[in-house]
Design an enzyme around this catalytic site. Structure first.
Site, short mmCIF file in Angstrom:
data_model
loop_
_atom_site.label_atom_id
_atom_site.label_comp_id
_atom_site.label_asym_id
_atom_site.label_seq_id
_atom_site.Cartn_x
_atom_site.Cartn_y
_atom_site.Cartn_z
N HIS A 61 0.85 -1.20 0.00
CA HIS A 61 0.00 0.00 0.00
C HIS A 61 0.87 1.24 0.00
O HIS A 61 2.05 1.21 0.38
CB HIS A 61 -0.94 0.00 1.21
CG HIS A 61 -0.27 0.34 2.51
ND1 HIS A 61 -0.10 1.63 2.98
CD2 HIS A 61 0.31 -0.46 3.46
CE1 HIS A 61 0.52 1.61 4.14
NE2 HIS A 61 0.79 0.35 4.46
N CYS A 62 0.29 2.35 -0.46
CA CYS A 62 0.97 3.64 -0.39
C CYS A 62 0.16 4.54 0.52
O CYS A 62 -0.51 4.07 1.43
CB CYS A 62 1.12 4.24 -1.79
SG CYS A 62 -0.45 4.55 -2.62
N ALA A 63 0.16 5.83 0.29
CA ALA A 63 -0.52 6.76 1.20
C ALA A 63 -2.04 6.62 1.16
O ALA A 63 -2.71 6.82 2.16
CB ALA A 63 -0.12 8.19 0.86
#
Length: 478
Positions: free
Chosen positions: A26-28
């Site tokens: 996942h990212c932000a």
């Protein structure tokens, strides 16, 4: 039970189950999946999940937008699915298996130039400022530049070249270093290789086109000679040499015993690479450049100049990427001698403007979703409008691909207007918006129209393309 438990179960089912997941990270704001088969993901059902804000495919990954609570969602999803999460970097590596050849090539190109962006931005601003104070004659009835009138600014102009030269003339050093870093090989060898391409003992790349063949220095090996030509600001020779060095080092290291590897591996990797770079890879680049120069000159002087304008306007930006655009200076000078001016340089200035306008569109598109990108995009746009496009192309437009193509199209249309109207420049050296000051007065009005086209068309095309599947496919990761 977490508030995301039910949504995680639904997402797992809609995405094709655990067996369809190669990697997840996942990212932000997004869940990033590398799937065995993207077609098994039911996009319509996924979008109907309460926590999901949307989906799209990007850089070989199937991405699900969750929002700021994505870390909690990710933890719950990993727990329920039984899939081991990986880092974002590892997910990128896994995703490359889903990319097509062109996508992988562009991704690798972006990874090479990303570490160089800060220097390119600084260099672009410096060279653009030097163009304004040192090349534009707008003092004393258009006969002198600021540097010719004021000694202080002449000193500033000279001093700033120290930085500009280090960034652009010695760009091959940065490229070969970056490739070594990317490939996991010895970075200092990459730096040394780059230095051998721009050594002061070599004939500077900028002087090659104007140097008579028998005046080019060479290394004399008795039975054969090797020309001592430098590759300042050249990209393709540096990329080819950098990858060759990395490949040789990796393969030599496999067969050399570890106890002598410190001595043998650097020697057997670096020396052959330098030889091949100066005997094969570099000369190939110059051969390509010479061929392009001949085509450009013959096309400009033919009755189909407008057609050449469309092609040249479209392809000039890719030439800048290769470093072969320096060959056009010799053509410009020849045109000036033959016709009392050049209709090639105006197209170059228009290409600068078009690339800048595409960046401005990207600033508008990403203003809310990627505000941090403005640290690169705003200086890059300013640099383009002052005549230096590398920061914009490597920092923004090539990264997204579609603004680069939009700029190429806008540049092509503007170039047709310029050449078909017979626009001529008195001199070369002033690009971007200030380029109008180098245009012969009687052509300034029509050139202004071409400039407007170079601003408006790339901007609008970039906005349109940003809404397409093509944009989603090539948009880079955060």
């Amino acid at each position: 039970m977490s508030k995301f438990s039910e949504d995680s179960k639904q997402l797992l089912e809609c995405i094709g189950g655990k067996e369809n997941i190669i990697a997840v990270s996942h990212c932000a704001t997004r869940m990033r999946f590398v799937l065995k088969d993207d077609k098994k993901a039911d996009t319509k059902k996924i979008k109907s999940i309460k926590s999901v804000k949307g989906t799209f495919e990007q850089a070989g990954q199937f991405q699900v937008i969750i929002g700021n609570e994505v870390p909690d969602f990710y933890n719950e999803f990993v727990k329920i699915s039984g899939v081991d999460g990986v880092s974002k970097d590892k997910a990128k590596v896994a995703a490359k298996g889903n990319m097509k050849f062109v996508q992988r090539m562009l991704a690798n190109l972006a990874e090479i130039f990303t570490p160089l962006i800060p220097a390119l931005v600084v260099g672009g601003l410096i060279l653009g400022f030097r163009n304004v104070i040192g090349d534009i004659k707008f003092l004393e009835d258009g006969t002198k530049t600021i540097t010719q009138i004021y000694p202080f600014w002449a000193g500033v102009h000279s001093f700033l070249w120290l930085i500009g030269e280090a960034i652009f003339n010695f760009l091959p050093v940065g490229i070969t270093w970056s490739i070594s870093k990317k490939m996991g090989t010895t970075q200092i060898l990459g730096i040394v290789l780059g230095l051998t391409l721009v050594s002061p003992q070599l004939l500077n790349a900028y002087d090659v086109a104007s140097t008579v063949a028998d005046k080019i220095p060479f290394w004399d090996f008795g039975t054969f000679h090797i020309q001592m030509i430098g590759y300042q600001a050249q990209v393709i020779p540096a990329i080819l040499a950098g990858f060759l060095l990395a490949i040789l080092e990796k393969n030599v290291r496999k067969i050399v015993p570890e106890y002598i590897s410190m001595i043998v591996v650097p020697f057997l990797a670096l020396v052959p690479t330098v030889i091949i770079a100066h005997t094969v890879l570099g000369p190939i680049g110059w051969a390509i450049g010479s061929a392009i120069s001949s085509v450009v000159y013959n096309s400009l002087t033919s009755a189909l100049g407008w057609l050449f304008a469309a092609v040249f306007g479209f392809l000039y930006a890719p030439l800048v990427i290769t470093g072969l655009h320096h060959m056009t200076n010799a053509i410009d000078l020849q045109l000036m001698a033959q016709f009392g001016g050049t209709n090639l340089w105006p197209m170059i200035a228009l290409s600068n403007i078009a690339q800048g306008s595409a960046v401005v569109a990207m600033i508008f598109i990403n203003k809310k979703i990627k505000p941090e990108e403005e640290q690169v995009s705003i200086p890059a746009a300013i640099s383009c409008y002052l005549g230096v496009t590398e920061p914009a192309m490597f920092g923004i437009n090539l990264k997204y691909v579609y603004p680069f193509l939009a700029a190429m199209a806008g540049s092509s249309i503007a170039a047709v207007i310029s050449v078909a109207s017979g626009v001529m420049a008195n001199s070369i050296g002033v690009g971007g918006i200030p380029g109008i000051l180098s245009i012969k007065p009687k052509y300034m009005l029509i050139f202004s129209l071409a400039m407007i086209v170079a601003v408006v068309v790339p901007f609008i095309l970039t906005l349109i393309l940003s809404k397409t599947k093509f944009a989603a496919k090539f948009t880079p990761e955060d």
